[in-house]
Design a protein around this motif. Sequence first.
Motif, mmCIF file in Angstrom:
data_model
loop_
_atom_site.group_PDB
_atom_site.id
_atom_site.type_symbol
_atom_site.label_atom_id
_atom_site.label_comp_id
_atom_site.label_asym_id
_atom_site.label_seq_id
_atom_site.Cartn_x
_atom_site.Cartn_y
_atom_site.Cartn_z
ATOM 1 N N ALA A 138 0.823 -1.207 0.000
ATOM 2 C CA ALA A 138 0.000 0.000 0.000
ATOM 3 C C ALA A 138 0.863 1.266 0.000
ATOM 4 O O ALA A 138 1.992 1.262 0.501
ATOM 5 N N SER A 139 0.338 2.307 -0.585
ATOM 6 C CA SER A 139 1.031 3.595 -0.592
ATOM 7 C C SER A 139 0.033 4.687 -0.938
ATOM 8 O O SER A 139 -0.825 4.493 -1.806
ATOM 9 N N ARG B 28 1.383 8.417 -0.384
ATOM 10 C CA ARG B 28 2.322 9.494 -0.731
ATOM 11 C C ARG B 28 3.245 9.142 -1.900
ATOM 12 O O ARG B 28 3.357 9.884 -2.879
ATOM 13 N N THR B 29 3.942 8.020 -1.789
ATOM 14 C CA THR B 29 5.006 7.712 -2.745
ATOM 15 C C THR B 29 4.439 7.476 -4.142
ATOM 16 O O THR B 29 4.921 8.047 -5.130
ATOM 17 N N ARG C 158 7.618 -0.895 -5.453
ATOM 18 C CA ARG C 158 7.613 -1.130 -3.994
ATOM 19 C C ARG C 158 7.298 -2.595 -3.756
ATOM 20 O O ARG C 158 6.369 -3.134 -4.361
ATOM 21 N N HIS D 188 14.349 3.062 1.380
ATOM 22 C CA HIS D 188 13.294 3.887 0.772
ATOM 23 C C HIS D 188 14.008 5.182 0.373
ATOM 24 O O HIS D 188 13.855 6.224 1.018
ATOM 25 N N GLN E 169 12.391 8.716 -0.003
ATOM 26 C CA GLN E 169 11.915 9.281 1.270
ATOM 27 C C GLN E 169 13.067 10.022 1.958
ATOM 28 O O GLN E 169 12.901 11.142 2.439
ATOM 29 N N PRO F 142 7.497 10.207 8.205
ATOM 30 C CA PRO F 142 7.307 9.879 6.786
ATOM 31 C C PRO F 142 5.847 9.637 6.424
ATOM 32 O O PRO F 142 5.495 9.679 5.240
ATOM 33 N N GLY F 143 5.000 9.381 7.450
ATOM 34 C CA GLY F 143 3.618 9.035 7.191
ATOM 35 C C GLY F 143 3.523 7.592 6.699
ATOM 36 O O GLY F 143 4.507 7.034 6.219
ATOM 37 N N PRO F 144 2.357 6.985 6.812
ATOM 38 C CA PRO F 144 1.180 7.539 7.462
ATOM 39 C C PRO F 144 1.356 7.615 8.976
ATOM 40 O O PRO F 144 1.973 6.728 9.557
HETATM 41 N N1 CP Z 1 6.172 7.664 3.405
HETATM 42 C C1 CP Z 1 5.594 6.759 2.597
HETATM 43 O O1 CP Z 1 6.278 5.926 1.966
HETATM 44 O O2 CP Z 1 4.246 6.849 2.546
HETATM 45 P P1 CP Z 1 3.308 5.913 1.652
HETATM 46 O O3 CP Z 1 3.392 4.522 2.232
HETATM 47 O O4 CP Z 1 1.933 6.526 1.761
HETATM 48 O O5 CP Z 1 3.844 5.928 0.245
#
Ligand code: CP
Length: 312
Positions: free
Chosen positions: A52-53, A55-56, A105, A133, A136, A261-263
Amino acid sequence: MPRGLLGTEDLTREEIQAILDRARDFRPGEGQRFQKFDILRGRMVVNLFFEASTRTRTSFEIAARRLGADAVSITASASSVSKGESLVDTLNTLAAMRPDAIIMRHAASGAPHFLQRHLETPIINAGDGTHEHPTQALLDARTILDRGASLEGLRVAIIGDIAHSRVARSNVYLLSKFGADIVLCGPPSLLPKELAQLAPGVTLTNNMDEAIRDAAVIMMLRVQLERQHEASFPASEYFQFYGLRLEHLRLASPEVIVMHPGPINRGREISSEVADSQRSVILNQVENGISVRMAVLERVLAEQGNHGVSAH
Ligand code: CP
């Protein structure tokens, strides 16, 4: 071997600096909209995400489009992986469609490195297991430098589930190349002692106050429950010992910035008061993700052929 981007460990300080400088070129001025460029017109990138992602994946897609490239995003659950196709066959199938780069990913550490040895198409690592990563860490460095002149001697506290964090590893590799003073902090079960050997300038502590004292940057990490095969720390006690709260900020440098970095999981690793405070740069990190990924795509794709590299 084609030149993608697999990790910050492989980049020189000069290469990192060039990406960070270029990202600044791509960033719109205060109150301006993002500009669209023609630099990668006619090129195509594929986003292939087995995890899952938000942002990236989204920011890579936006970055490609802002450079004039076409971008296609595929999630494993909606692909023929769900019908049993192997990773190698999936990548070969996509490569046969001749994309200029594959952004990938995967839950397995080293998966993009293995595939890059067999594929002509450059691969950009968007996170591999607990390993790296790289984009990031690049966007994190861009965000830190937006608030200060240099990474040299900067005290950076990285706190949380270090053992399972590819974000921590990529940041350690990058920041150590610039002489930062890095302290890694977490419960003993999530902070293996060998991490002190990752790079020069790294120290470890299980004490959060000690980590934060005089820090210029506090980087909180998500507890990666999906990578923990058994509970490493009682969930009910985690926030009490390793959650960032307003009172912690008084121990840090007065100009400290708080990153994640989130979430984010409010109330587990960070309080809402801190996440939404003036010291938080969490949304700046997200914004920098686009310009940094534009710089990375330009670097990787420009080397595949001369399609003009002037942003102006
Ligand atoms: N920081 C980061 O990789 O967020 P996502 O998992 O939402 O891509």
